[in-house]
Structures are given as C-alpha cells and as structure tokens.
Design an enzyme around this catalytic site. Structure first.
Site, mmCIF file in Angstrom:
data_model
loop_
_atom_site.group_PDB
_atom_site.id
_atom_site.type_symbol
_atom_site.label_atom_id
_atom_site.label_comp_id
_atom_site.label_asym_id
_atom_site.label_seq_id
_atom_site.Cartn_x
_atom_site.Cartn_y
_atom_site.Cartn_z
ATOM 1 N N SER A 42 -1.363 13.357 -0.837
ATOM 2 C CA SER A 42 -0.274 13.957 -1.928
ATOM 3 C C SER A 42 -0.024 15.109 -1.945
ATOM 4 O O SER A 42 -0.904 15.846 -1.730
ATOM 5 C CB SER A 42 -0.819 13.162 -3.089
ATOM 6 O OG SER A 42 0.077 13.370 -4.047
ATOM 7 N N TYR A 44 -6.742 10.927 -10.289
ATOM 8 C CA TYR A 44 -6.160 10.663 -8.920
ATOM 9 C C TYR A 44 -5.936 12.164 -8.271
ATOM 10 O O TYR A 44 -6.298 12.144 -7.038
ATOM 11 C CB TYR A 44 -4.523 10.442 -9.298
ATOM 12 C CG TYR A 44 -3.423 10.185 -8.321
ATOM 13 C CD1 TYR A 44 -4.068 9.111 -7.330
ATOM 14 C CD2 TYR A 44 -2.617 11.193 -8.046
ATOM 15 C CE1 TYR A 44 -3.044 8.769 -6.122
ATOM 16 C CE2 TYR A 44 -1.762 10.937 -6.675
ATOM 17 C CZ TYR A 44 -1.812 9.883 -5.930
ATOM 18 O OH TYR A 44 -1.233 9.727 -4.974
HETATM 19 O O1 NJP Z 1 2.223 2.878 -3.408
HETATM 20 P P1 NJP Z 1 2.456 0.989 -3.613
HETATM 21 P P2 NJP Z 1 2.593 3.772 -2.144
HETATM 22 N N1 NJP Z 1 -7.257 -2.234 0.157
HETATM 23 O O2 NJP Z 1 1.910 0.746 -4.857
HETATM 24 C C1 NJP Z 1 -2.265 -1.210 -0.864
HETATM 25 C C2 NJP Z 1 0.455 7.967 -2.017
HETATM 26 N N2 NJP Z 1 1.177 8.443 -2.718
HETATM 27 O O3 NJP Z 1 3.405 2.982 -1.234
HETATM 28 O O4 NJP Z 1 -3.672 -4.516 -1.693
HETATM 29 C C3 NJP Z 1 -6.164 -2.460 0.806
HETATM 30 O O5 NJP Z 1 4.072 0.833 -3.469
HETATM 31 C C4 NJP Z 1 -1.366 -2.366 -1.629
HETATM 32 O O6 NJP Z 1 -1.382 -3.638 -1.059
HETATM 33 P P3 NJP Z 1 -2.287 -4.631 -1.728
HETATM 34 C C5 NJP Z 1 -0.567 6.948 -2.508
HETATM 35 O O7 NJP Z 1 -1.461 7.654 -3.102
HETATM 36 C C6 NJP Z 1 2.543 7.990 -3.260
HETATM 37 O O8 NJP Z 1 3.520 4.716 -3.249
HETATM 38 O O9 NJP Z 1 -1.929 -5.844 -1.099
HETATM 39 N N3 NJP Z 1 -4.891 -2.197 0.305
HETATM 40 C C7 NJP Z 1 0.109 -1.402 -1.054
HETATM 41 O O10 NJP Z 1 0.394 -2.224 0.195
HETATM 42 C C8 NJP Z 1 -1.105 6.116 -1.433
HETATM 43 O O11 NJP Z 1 -2.000 6.528 -0.778
HETATM 44 C C9 NJP Z 1 3.134 8.752 -3.863
HETATM 45 O O12 NJP Z 1 -1.841 -4.608 -3.440
HETATM 46 C C10 NJP Z 1 -4.719 -1.528 -0.743
HETATM 47 C C11 NJP Z 1 -0.177 -0.152 -1.134
HETATM 48 O O13 NJP Z 1 -1.509 0.082 -1.138
HETATM 49 C C12 NJP Z 1 0.166 5.814 -0.600
HETATM 50 O O14 NJP Z 1 1.101 7.021 -0.978
HETATM 51 C C13 NJP Z 1 3.104 9.949 -4.161
HETATM 52 C C14 NJP Z 1 -5.758 -1.629 -1.663
HETATM 53 C C15 NJP Z 1 0.329 0.743 -2.216
HETATM 54 O O15 NJP Z 1 1.653 0.628 -2.265
HETATM 55 C C16 NJP Z 1 0.865 4.576 -0.775
HETATM 56 O O16 NJP Z 1 1.374 4.311 -1.822
HETATM 57 C C17 NJP Z 1 2.057 10.722 -3.536
HETATM 58 C C18 NJP Z 1 -7.050 -1.972 -1.096
HETATM 59 N N4 NJP Z 1 -8.277 -1.711 -1.877
HETATM 60 C C19 NJP Z 1 1.079 10.255 -2.781
HETATM 61 N N5 NJP Z 1 -5.563 -1.068 -2.782
HETATM 62 C C20 NJP Z 1 4.539 8.027 -4.809
HETATM 63 N N6 NJP Z 1 4.637 6.795 -4.593
HETATM 64 O O17 NJP Z 1 4.878 8.980 -5.583
HETATM 65 C C21 NJP Z 1 -4.055 -0.990 -2.666
HETATM 66 O O18 NJP Z 1 2.027 12.068 -3.518
HETATM 67 N N7 NJP Z 1 -3.671 -1.242 -1.300
#
Ligand code: NJP
Length: 237
Positions: free
Chosen positions: A138, A151
C-alpha cells in the site's frame, strides 16, 4: 503464456481483476479466498472460456490450508510461476479504539498470510530456479496516515519482509516486488465498489495491470515496486 499463478484474495476487488487479466494472458490460475466468493470468481472465469482455473476456499493466515493448496496446485498444474499475495483487510480507527483481537487478526492476514504464502511456494520456486512473488502492499507501506495505525503497521511490515526476501532469493532466480496503490475502488474496509464518491479513485483493473506488468517483465528484469495512485490523491500523503 502457460504460466501458473496463485492469486490470493481473488473473491472480489483487486484479486479478482488480477485473475481475469492473467487468464487473458493465458495463465493457469489457482484462486484463494476465505469465503465462497472465490468459487463465484472461478465460475465467472470458466463461463468466459478459461478452463484452467481452480478455486480454493482457504484462509491465508492458516499454514496447513495454504500448504495443502500449494500441493494440490502442483498436482493439478505441475508448476507455480507466480504468487500474487493480494489478500488483505483494513480498518481505520484510533489506536485507543483498536482491540488486541483486531490487531492480531489484521497482522495474521496482512503479514503472516504473506509469510505463509511465500514459505509454501519457495521450495518449488527454488528448485526450478524461477518464480515471481508480488505482494500488494500500500501507499501506507511508505507513508503514515492518521487513524490507520494497525493497517499502516501491517503494510510497513510487508514492505520490510518483501525487501529482505527479494535480496535473499535473488540468487535462486526468484523475483520479489511490491505494488503500492493509493485509493482503489473495491470492497476494501467494508466499503462498496462503484459508489459515486469513489468515481475518481483507481479501479481494481488499474492495479491489476501494474501487477500483470510486473509479472510479465522479462526474466532478467526485476521491478522492485510500483507506486500508483489516483490523480486526485496528493503525494506524499
Ligand atoms: O479489497 P477487497 P481490495 N484469506 O475487500 C480476500 C490492498 N490495498 O481488493 O476472503 C484469504 O475488495 C477477500 O476474499 P474473501 C489491501 O490491503 C487496497 O482493495 O473470500 N483471502 C477478497 O477477495 C489488500 O492487500 C487499497 O472474503 C482473504 C480480498 O481479500 C489488497 O489491496 C489501497 C482473507 C479483499 O478484497 C486487496 O484489497 C491500498 C483471508 N483471511 C492497498 N481475508 C484500496 N482498496 O483502497 C480477505 O493501498 N481475503
């Protein structure tokens, strides 16, 4: 181009966009997510004609589940070329309002999850003397912000982990890099994708493009880090 990629957090958001773009490039895909949403992504990809896709409902923080997934991916596809550590959670509140349970959970997923994923693929990548490990960190892995101490701490940790790992595994022909996005319109931090307030933010597809670029660079080239953010977001924060 016949590469095999594991994408964590592929149920929605950035990970789902990465899955679609890698599939378009001809990659075989293992999708990881902790909810049943990961099977929905698999279904959508298969409906588009991409048949080499396998979804795994796993928690990235669970070593046993991740090891088992890697074993099954190797059985199914024979190799692993790319690991995209994308799964992550976020919440934004003052330190005093943050509970120890919340602290432990965010570190388990955002930091330990990356460590576990890497550890699971390393023996195979070392043996083949090839592999690319990309971690979605990030902008707050580089700059601090208020109300995001937990975070931000996880992303600084991931930055340190990846930097050190990159130097350690270079000698095995393994490339390690991070993607550091600013505000991306996804479901991140319990938000909703596509709401008008996030119109000018990065799209999940924008970040996915950067990941695919990093992964498809020629073998002799390492892209350490890509920082990208919406034009409306001023840097440094
Ligand atoms: O978020 P979201 P993003 N084991 O909530 C999965 C970084 N980032 O795409 O577990 C396995 O739409 C969850 O799936 P599920 C952020 O820190 C973002 O934005 O099935 N999977 C979903 O597919 C992160 O590292 C922003 O519910 C797990 C996904 O993770 C990355 O981008 C800014 C899980 C999250 O999808 C992707 O986030 C930034 C687990 N224990 C960095 N827990 C931003 N959006 O603004 C969750 O600087 N998931």
């Amino acid at each position: 181009t016949n590469q095999v990629a594991i994408v964590t957090g592929a149920s929605r958001g950035i990970g789902k966009a990465v899955a679609f773009q890698l599939a378009e490039q001809g990659a075989k895909l293992a999708l990881a997510g902790s909810s049943e949403g990961v099977y929905e992504t698999e279904k959508e990809l298969k409906e588009k004609g991409f048949s080499y896709v396998k979804a795994f409902q796993v928690d990235v923080a669970n070593e046993q589940q991740m090891q088992k997934m890697v074993t099954e991916v190797l059985e199914a596809f024979g190799q692993i070329d790319i690991l995209v550590n994308n799964a992550g959670i976020g919440f934004f509140k003052e330190v005093e309002e943050t509970t120890v349970e919340e602290w432990e959970r965010i570190f388990a997923i955002n930091v330990q999850g990356v460590f576990i994923g890497v550890k699971a693929v390393l023996p195979h990548m070392k043996e083949r003397k090839s592999g690319t490990i990309i971690t979605v960190s990030s902008d707050v892995g580089r700059y601090t912000i208020p109300n995001g101490a937990a975070y931000t701490a996880t992303k600084y940790a991931v930055q340190g982990f990846s930097g050190s790992l990159a130097q350690e595994v270079r000698k095995y022909g393994i490339r390690v890099g991070t993607i550091n996005p600013g505000m991306v319109d996804t479901y991140f931090a319990n938000s909703i994708q596509g709401v008008p307030e996030k119109r000018d933010w990065l799209k999940a597809e924008d970040v996915a493009q950067a990941i695919v670029y990093m992964a498809s660079a020629p073998k002799h080239m390492l892209i350490d880090e890509i920082i990208l953010h919406p034009l409306i977001q001023q840097y440094p924060i």
